[in-house]
Scaffold this active site. Structure first.
Site, mmCIF file in Angstrom:
data_model
loop_
_atom_site.group_PDB
_atom_site.id
_atom_site.type_symbol
_atom_site.label_atom_id
_atom_site.label_comp_id
_atom_site.label_asym_id
_atom_site.label_seq_id
_atom_site.Cartn_x
_atom_site.Cartn_y
_atom_site.Cartn_z
ATOM 1 C CD GLU A 1 1.330 -2.852 7.143
ATOM 2 O OE1 GLU A 1 1.380 -3.236 8.331
ATOM 3 O OE2 GLU A 1 1.780 -3.513 6.209
ATOM 4 C CG ASP B 1 1.213 -9.769 0.275
ATOM 5 O OD1 ASP B 1 1.199 -9.735 1.521
ATOM 6 O OD2 ASP B 1 1.507 -8.794 -0.437
#
Lengths: 267, 407
Positions: free
Chosen positions: A50, A61
């Site tokens: 990924e 995040d």
């Protein structure tokens, strides 16, 4: 052509294995080192890679990946260089599925058709657009179909049954279950809770289910893989890159550390 | 072909869109929460009990209605126009921000939430949030850019006095947009007990609508007041724009009154031809940030760029999506005023009216001063005096090379 993601999960299933998915940000800390890290991932037999598209405001995040994103932007990482990274990687490696993960704005500004076409050309197999919920899926649906890029969607502990149905309508490849309420790389998942949720999802979908967020060690993976089809490791790998950026270790040492870490996860 | 008349009261649509702008672009973790907030807000809006409570606190705690004041000397300065200030700077905590905080926090309590998070730039929204949290005994966490903490020391001190926890944000550019990122991250990590009070008409749906609705008390009052004194609608409305909540608060009740011309004034920083400004509408282009589609300051690769303004409250690289739509519809015209122009307006207003304005509305006044010649005699103008300057005196004194606090 069959999408590499499906092929991979079929293979894994027939050999009774689980997927190890690893995350890095494109261009963190720079293009050349990213390329070397990709090779390290390949040589350690990770099942899917990924790749994060850096964004200035990565809302979902935690600090580790935020910093990673900032380093990448500073090093000049752009979508164009991300595609180049993948294209170069594909010269030697044809099988490992590659998933791009990012926020919608950089993709949108690049041009949606142009983006997905380029994904197809360089060998991207799936896309996760973090901030594009199923309600807004129309933006990309046409292109994911046209260019056969799998639209991988996130499921979370807050997703209820009604939403699950809606999400499943627009997902292919595999389902990415977010193990914690929160952002990447911060909380530790509760295996029992995740198991409960994954089992619920199984009742409604035949797609492989992989678990991510807060996964750092072999024990967690072993426990999660009892009921999942694989795990995603992100921040834990990015931390090695951070050590290198702080000047604590050499590039070579960082790559060895990542190798050792991955080998250990797969034991 | 004549454009079809738009009923501005009908927006946003069900998807939270104002034309193509707005929407809900967030990670899945937040989606169920937003849907819940929307549902609860719709219920609250219809509830008499909620309306009564809101009204009670507006009247008795905030100090509403705020006066509509005829600024005689400024009017003369502008060449015999009639400028009225809508004096939301007289609200408790010194700005319009508290209107929205009371509304959202009453909603949060209705939803059973015990912990409030908010972002702040100038500190006005943080201060208002901390104040209302103190009032209702709720835990309050304020995310504030490290840079802004330095610029807005008085507000930081006040928030602490009120019992709020201030979390310095160092990620990204360490200003308002990053504080908003952090507040969103906090919210997804603490969904069960937490409510996120967004301070401006931005963010994912239903926030732009909800904040606008709570702030529109400004325009509702102003309309009544001007009709009472002048027996007619104003020719012009003027307000400064960061995210755009004070502006929409004033504008919204007038949007369907075609005769009223409306101007929004963005922060021109060191000039919109430099890189240091916060004029998202004039110089940005549409994109996705903080959950909505709107005009943004960004580079060609879609990375959000730094905004700059002398006023921390306007220092945001985005803008509420409804403004983006109003711009494209041509219903509101958007301009900008520079740091320097705002400072001049600040000084002038203090001297001529005995009102020390915040740097934010100083931008709106600067626009009027700059365009004085374009107005006709007796033109009726309402300007939103959305905040007072107390919080700014330290940073302004620095700009004017005056040292305060000498020991």
């Amino acid at each position: 052509m069959e999408n590499r993601i499906e092929k991979k999960f079929k293979e894994l299933k027939s050999s009774n294995k689980k997927a190890l998915i690893t995350f890095i940000t494109s261009g963190d800390p720079n293009y050349k080192t990213s390329q070397k890290i990709m090779q390290t991932l390949r040589l350690n037999n990770v099942d899917l890679i990924e790749i994060g598209i850096p964004f200035s405001d990565p809302m979902a995040d935690g600090p580790t990946i935020q910093r990673s994103s900032q380093r990448a932007i500073k090093s000049g990482s752009k979508l164009e260089s991300t595609f180049k990274l993948i294209q170069e990687f594909r010269v030697k490696e044809k099988k490992i599925p590659i998933i791009l993960m990012g926020y919608f704005n950089p993709i949108f500004q690049y041009g949606l058709e142009r983006f997905f076409k380029k994904c197809r050309i360089v060998g991207v197999d799936g896309i996760i657009v973090v901030d594009l919920p199923p309600e807004e899926n129309d933006y990309i649906l046409r292109f994911t179909k046209k260019f056969n890029i799998h639209n991988i969607r996130l499921l979370t502990p807050t997703t209820n049954k009604k939403r699950l149905k809606q999400i499943l309508k627009y997902t292919n490849g595999f389902l990415y279950y977010i193990s914690v309420m929160g952002i990447t790389g911060t909380k530790k998942p509760s295996i029992l809770e995740v198991e409960k949720s994954v089992k619920e999802i199984r009742k409604m979908s035949n797609l492989p289910i992989c678990v991510g967020f807060g996964i750092t060690n072999r024990n967690q993976i072993k426990n999660l893989n009892r009921f999942s089809d694989g795990c995603v490791v992100g921040s834990a790998i990015v931390k090695f890159i951070e050590e290198f950026c702080k000047g604590k270790v050499t590039e070579k040492k960082m790559l060895t550390s990542i190798s050792d870490f991955l080998a250990n996860l797969q034991k | 072909m004549r454009k079809q008349k738009i009923n501005y009261k009908k927006f946003p649509d069900k998807q939270g869109r104002f034309g193509k702008f707005g929407g809900r672009f967030v990670a899945e973790t937040l989606m169920p929460l937003l849907l819940e907030v929307e549902e609860q807000y719709k219920k609250a809006k219809k509830s008499n009990d909620f309306k009564k409570k809101l009204e009670y606190y507006f009247t008795n705690y905030v100090g509403r209605p705020s006066p509509l004041y005829f600024a005689k000397r400024i009017s003369k300065q502008l060449g015999d126009v009639k400028v009225y200030f809508k004096r939301d700077e007289l609200n408790h905590t010194g700005a319009h921000k508290i209107n929205n905080c009371v509304g959202q926090i009453l909603l949060a309590m209705k939803m059973g939430k015990k912990r409030i998070v908010a972002e702040t730039g100038a500190g006005q929204h943080g201060l208002a949030t901390a104040t209302v949290c103190a009032l209702f005994d709720l835990k309050c966490i304020i995310y504030m850019g490290k840079l802004d903490i330095k610029r807005q020391a008085p507000n930081v001190f006040k928030m602490k006095l009120l019992g709020a926890e201030i979390v310095p944000v160092e990620s990204g550019t360490a200003t308002l947009k990053d504080a908003m990122n952090e507040a969103l991250r906090d919210w997804v990590s603490n969904v069960d007990d937490t409510f996120y009070v967004i301070g401006t008409v931005a963010g994912p749906h239903p926030y732009p609508m909800m904040v606008r609705d709570f702030q529109s008390i400004i325009g509702i009052e102003a309309k009544k007041q001007i009709l009472k004194v002048e027996k007619k609608l104003p020719n012009y409305l003027v307000a400064c724009i960061g995210g755009g909540s004070n502006a929409l608060g004033l504008f919204y009740p007038f949007l369907n009154d075609e005769s009223v011309q409306i101007f929004g004034v963005e922060a021109g920083g060191e000039g919109t031809n430099t890189k240091k400004h916060a004029a998202s509408l004039s110089k940005g282009k549409p994109g996705f940030l903080h959950g909505n589609y709107t005009y943004l300051l960004q580079d060609e690769h879609g990375q959000i760029t730094d905004a700059h303004s002398i006023s921390a409250g306007l220092d945001y690289p985005g803008i509420g999506p409804e403004h983006s739509w109003l711009k494209e519809q041509g219903r509101v015209k958007y301009f900008s005023a520079t740091d320097r122009e705002a400072l001049e307006a600040f000084k002038l207003c203090s001297k001529l009216e005995g009102i020390i304005p915040a740097l934010e509305p100083s931008h709106a006044l600067a626009f009027l001063l700059k365009n004085a010649k374009k107005f006709k005699k007796n033109d009726l103008i309402i300007m939103n005096m959305c905040g007072r300057g107390d919080k700014d005196i330290f940073s302004i004194s620095e700009h004017l090379d005056v040292k305060l606090n000498q020991k």
